[in-house]
Design a protein around this motif. Structure first.
Motif, mmCIF file in Angstrom:
data_model
loop_
_atom_site.group_PDB
_atom_site.id
_atom_site.type_symbol
_atom_site.label_atom_id
_atom_site.label_comp_id
_atom_site.label_asym_id
_atom_site.label_seq_id
_atom_site.Cartn_x
_atom_site.Cartn_y
_atom_site.Cartn_z
ATOM 1 N N SER A 11 0.210 -1.097 0.047
ATOM 2 C CA SER A 11 0.390 -0.096 -0.531
ATOM 3 C C SER A 11 1.009 1.254 -0.451
ATOM 4 C CB SER A 11 -1.009 0.114 1.110
ATOM 5 O OG SER A 11 -2.339 -0.616 0.987
ATOM 6 N N CYS A 12 0.543 2.252 -1.080
ATOM 7 C CA CYS A 12 0.963 3.442 -0.360
ATOM 8 C C CYS A 12 1.412 4.016 1.477
ATOM 9 C CB CYS A 12 0.744 4.674 -0.941
ATOM 10 S SG CYS A 12 0.280 6.434 -0.784
ATOM 11 N N CYS A 13 2.356 4.131 1.046
ATOM 12 C CA CYS A 13 2.870 4.521 2.646
ATOM 13 C C CYS A 13 2.201 6.129 3.668
ATOM 14 C CB CYS A 13 4.928 5.166 2.390
ATOM 15 S SG CYS A 13 5.203 6.343 1.775
ATOM 16 N N ASN A 14 1.446 6.358 1.723
ATOM 17 C CA ASN A 14 0.940 7.945 2.773
ATOM 18 C C ASN A 14 -0.588 7.852 2.856
ATOM 19 O OD1 ASN A 14 1.224 10.463 3.755
ATOM 20 N ND2 ASN A 14 0.341 11.221 1.433
ATOM 21 N N CYS A 15 -1.149 6.837 2.394
ATOM 22 C CA CYS A 15 -2.761 6.673 2.907
ATOM 23 C C CYS A 15 -3.012 5.754 2.780
ATOM 24 C CB CYS A 15 -3.436 7.784 1.321
ATOM 25 S SG CYS A 15 -3.500 6.634 -0.037
ATOM 26 N N ARG A 16 -2.416 4.596 2.048
ATOM 27 C CA ARG A 16 -2.871 3.176 2.998
ATOM 28 C C ARG A 16 -3.113 2.621 1.839
ATOM 29 N NH1 ARG A 16 -0.492 0.698 7.365
ATOM 30 N NH2 ARG A 16 1.250 1.888 7.742
ATOM 31 N N ASN A 17 -3.829 3.319 0.313
ATOM 32 C CA ASN A 17 -4.613 2.719 -0.671
ATOM 33 C C ASN A 17 -3.517 1.490 -1.004
ATOM 34 O OD1 ASN A 17 -5.735 2.897 -3.412
ATOM 35 N ND2 ASN A 17 -3.968 4.051 -3.678
ATOM 36 N N MET A 44 -2.013 -0.601 -9.053
ATOM 37 C CA MET A 44 -2.810 -0.400 -9.379
ATOM 38 C C MET A 44 -3.553 -0.073 -8.763
ATOM 39 S SD MET A 44 -4.549 -3.896 -6.985
ATOM 40 C CE MET A 44 -4.036 -4.093 -5.354
ATOM 41 N N ASN A 45 -4.571 1.312 -9.168
ATOM 42 C CA ASN A 45 -5.312 2.231 -8.140
ATOM 43 C C ASN A 45 -3.990 3.434 -8.534
ATOM 44 O OD1 ASN A 45 -7.364 1.144 -7.607
ATOM 45 N ND2 ASN A 45 -6.262 -0.305 -5.531
ATOM 46 N N ILE A 46 -3.243 3.261 -8.725
ATOM 47 C CA ILE A 46 -2.060 4.727 -9.565
ATOM 48 C C ILE A 46 -2.659 5.304 -10.619
ATOM 49 C CG2 ILE A 46 -0.709 2.792 -8.645
ATOM 50 C CD1 ILE A 46 0.483 2.597 -11.896
ATOM 51 N N VAL A 66 5.044 7.364 -11.366
ATOM 52 C CA VAL A 66 3.756 6.300 -11.209
ATOM 53 C C VAL A 66 3.234 7.459 -9.497
ATOM 54 C CG1 VAL A 66 2.708 4.710 -10.329
ATOM 55 C CG2 VAL A 66 4.249 4.341 -12.088
ATOM 56 N N TYR A 67 1.495 7.484 -9.119
ATOM 57 C CA TYR A 67 1.867 8.641 -8.306
ATOM 58 C C TYR A 67 0.525 7.580 -7.973
ATOM 59 C CZ TYR A 67 3.686 12.357 -10.801
ATOM 60 O OH TYR A 67 4.514 13.076 -11.327
ATOM 61 N N CYS A 68 0.190 7.796 -6.604
ATOM 62 C CA CYS A 68 -1.083 7.087 -6.147
ATOM 63 C C CYS A 68 -2.095 7.043 -5.899
ATOM 64 C CB CYS A 68 -0.662 7.044 -4.302
ATOM 65 S SG CYS A 68 -2.216 6.962 -3.228
ATOM 66 N N GLY A 69 -3.482 6.384 -6.817
ATOM 67 C CA GLY A 69 -3.904 7.213 -6.548
ATOM 68 C C GLY A 69 -4.987 8.109 -6.224
ATOM 69 N N ASP A 70 -5.018 8.226 -4.223
ATOM 70 C CA ASP A 70 -5.540 8.811 -4.409
ATOM 71 C C ASP A 70 -4.435 9.538 -3.678
ATOM 72 O OD1 ASP A 70 -7.631 7.189 -3.724
ATOM 73 O OD2 ASP A 70 -7.359 6.156 -2.061
ATOM 74 N N ILE A 101 6.102 2.537 -0.303
ATOM 75 C CA ILE A 101 4.910 0.815 0.157
ATOM 76 C C ILE A 101 5.463 0.622 1.813
ATOM 77 C CG2 ILE A 101 4.840 1.179 -2.166
ATOM 78 C CD1 ILE A 101 7.072 -1.848 -2.166
ATOM 79 N N VAL A 102 3.943 0.415 1.562
ATOM 80 C CA VAL A 102 4.199 -0.566 3.219
ATOM 81 C C VAL A 102 3.163 -1.505 2.928
ATOM 82 C CG1 VAL A 102 4.654 1.348 4.663
ATOM 83 C CG2 VAL A 102 1.618 0.777 4.230
ATOM 84 N N LYS A 103 3.734 -3.047 3.797
ATOM 85 C CA LYS A 103 3.287 -4.338 3.344
ATOM 86 C C LYS A 103 1.627 -4.221 4.110
ATOM 87 C CE LYS A 103 7.403 -6.545 3.474
ATOM 88 N NZ LYS A 103 8.375 -7.963 4.252
ATOM 89 N N GLU A 104 0.855 -5.013 3.380
ATOM 90 C CA GLU A 104 -0.326 -4.935 4.432
ATOM 91 C C GLU A 104 -1.087 -6.552 4.419
ATOM 92 O OE1 GLU A 104 -2.844 -2.743 5.046
ATOM 93 O OE2 GLU A 104 -1.699 -0.880 4.280
ATOM 94 N N ASN A 105 -1.331 -6.816 5.083
ATOM 95 C CA ASN A 105 -1.954 -9.334 5.635
ATOM 96 C C ASN A 105 -0.910 -9.498 5.427
ATOM 97 O OD1 ASN A 105 -4.672 -8.226 4.832
ATOM 98 N ND2 ASN A 105 -4.663 -8.240 2.916
ATOM 99 N N TRP A 106 0.270 -8.966 5.942
ATOM 100 C CA TRP A 106 1.303 -10.104 6.056
ATOM 101 C C TRP A 106 1.591 -10.670 7.525
ATOM 102 C CZ3 TRP A 106 5.802 -9.967 2.532
ATOM 103 C CH2 TRP A 106 6.170 -9.791 1.658
#
Length: 106
Positions: A11-17, A44-46, A66-70, A101-106
Protein backbone atom coordinates in the motif's frame (compact mmCIF):
# COMPACT_ATOMS: atom_id res chain seq x y z
CA UNK A 1 -13.02 -21.32 12.21
CA UNK A 2 -9.91 -19.90 10.57
CA UNK A 3 -9.75 -16.19 9.90
CA UNK A 4 -9.93 -15.25 6.23
CA UNK A 5 -6.84 -13.41 5.17
CA UNK A 6 -6.71 -11.65 1.82
CA UNK A 7 -3.77 -11.55 -0.54
CA UNK A 8 -0.50 -10.00 0.58
CA UNK A 9 -0.50 -6.43 -0.67
CA UNK A 10 1.63 -3.34 -0.78
CA UNK A 11 0.00 0.00 0.00
CA UNK A 12 0.94 3.66 -0.35
CA UNK A 13 3.03 4.72 2.65
CA UNK A 14 1.04 7.94 2.91
CA UNK A 15 -2.64 6.92 2.67
CA UNK A 16 -2.66 3.08 2.66
CA UNK A 17 -4.27 2.86 -0.79
CA UNK A 18 -3.57 -0.66 -2.17
CA UNK A 19 -1.13 -0.30 -5.08
CA UNK A 20 0.25 -3.79 -5.79
CA UNK A 21 0.16 -7.49 -4.98
CA UNK A 22 3.10 -9.34 -3.47
CA UNK A 23 2.58 -12.06 -6.09
CA UNK A 24 3.35 -9.52 -8.85
CA UNK A 25 6.94 -8.89 -7.71
CA UNK A 26 9.42 -9.81 -10.42
CA UNK A 27 12.57 -8.62 -8.62
CA UNK A 28 13.62 -6.95 -5.38
CA UNK A 29 17.08 -6.08 -6.72
CA UNK A 30 16.34 -2.65 -8.21
CA UNK A 31 17.50 0.84 -7.35
CA UNK A 32 15.01 3.70 -7.09
CA UNK A 33 15.59 7.41 -6.60
CA UNK A 34 15.69 6.97 -2.82
CA UNK A 35 17.22 3.52 -2.33
CA UNK A 36 15.95 0.01 -2.87
CA UNK A 37 13.01 -0.62 -5.19
CA UNK A 38 10.95 -3.56 -6.43
CA UNK A 39 10.03 -4.41 -10.02
CA UNK A 40 6.35 -5.37 -10.36
CA UNK A 41 4.49 -6.84 -13.32
CA UNK A 42 1.32 -4.91 -12.39
CA UNK A 43 0.19 -2.00 -10.23
CA UNK A 44 -3.30 -0.81 -9.28
CA UNK A 45 -5.03 2.33 -8.01
CA UNK A 46 -2.30 4.51 -9.48
CA UNK A 47 -1.99 7.48 -11.82
CA UNK A 48 0.70 7.68 -14.49
CA UNK A 49 2.44 10.93 -15.35
CA UNK A 50 3.79 12.12 -18.71
CA UNK A 51 6.41 10.03 -20.45
CA UNK A 52 10.02 11.17 -20.54
CA UNK A 53 13.39 9.79 -21.55
CA UNK A 54 15.56 9.16 -18.50
CA UNK A 55 19.15 7.97 -18.23
CA UNK A 56 19.10 5.24 -15.57
CA UNK A 57 21.84 2.92 -14.29
CA UNK A 58 21.06 0.42 -17.07
CA UNK A 59 20.89 2.97 -19.89
CA UNK A 60 18.32 5.15 -21.61
CA UNK A 61 14.66 4.34 -20.97
CA UNK A 62 11.34 6.04 -21.67
CA UNK A 63 9.52 6.10 -18.33
CA UNK A 64 6.53 7.75 -16.67
CA UNK A 65 6.29 8.54 -12.97
CA UNK A 66 3.70 6.53 -11.03
CA UNK A 67 1.58 8.25 -8.38
CA UNK A 68 -0.84 6.95 -5.75
CA UNK A 69 -4.34 7.22 -7.21
CA UNK A 70 -5.66 8.68 -3.96
CA UNK A 71 -3.07 11.04 -2.44
CA UNK A 72 -0.75 11.54 -5.46
CA UNK A 73 2.39 10.48 -3.59
CA UNK A 74 5.13 9.62 -6.12
CA UNK A 75 5.71 5.87 -5.71
CA UNK A 76 8.09 5.09 -8.57
CA UNK A 77 7.82 4.81 -12.33
CA UNK A 78 6.61 2.67 -15.22
CA UNK A 79 9.00 1.51 -17.93
CA UNK A 80 7.45 2.36 -21.29
CA UNK A 81 10.45 1.67 -23.54
CA UNK A 82 13.95 0.27 -23.13
CA UNK A 83 16.51 1.10 -25.79
CA UNK A 84 18.97 -1.67 -24.92
CA UNK A 85 17.98 -5.16 -26.09
CA UNK A 86 18.98 -6.66 -22.72
CA UNK A 87 16.56 -4.32 -20.93
CA UNK A 88 13.43 -4.97 -23.04
CA UNK A 89 11.97 -7.26 -20.34
CA UNK A 90 11.25 -4.13 -18.25
CA UNK A 91 8.83 -2.62 -20.76
CA UNK A 92 5.34 -2.25 -19.30
CA UNK A 93 6.59 -3.06 -15.78
CA UNK A 94 6.52 -0.88 -12.66
CA UNK A 95 9.18 0.22 -10.20
CA UNK A 96 7.82 0.93 -6.72
CA UNK A 97 10.27 2.31 -4.18
CA UNK A 98 10.52 0.32 -0.97
CA UNK A 99 10.44 3.53 1.09
CA UNK A 100 7.09 4.50 -0.51
CA UNK A 101 5.12 1.28 0.06
CA UNK A 102 4.06 -0.66 3.15
CA UNK A 103 3.06 -4.32 3.56
CA UNK A 104 -0.56 -5.27 4.23
CA UNK A 105 -1.96 -8.72 5.25
CA UNK A 106 1.44 -10.22 6.21
Amino acid sequence: MAELIGPRLYSCCNCRNHVSLHDDIISKAFQGRNGRAFLFSHAMNIAIGPKEDRHLITGLHTVADVYCGDCREVLGWKYLRAYEASQKYKEGKFILEKSKIVKENW
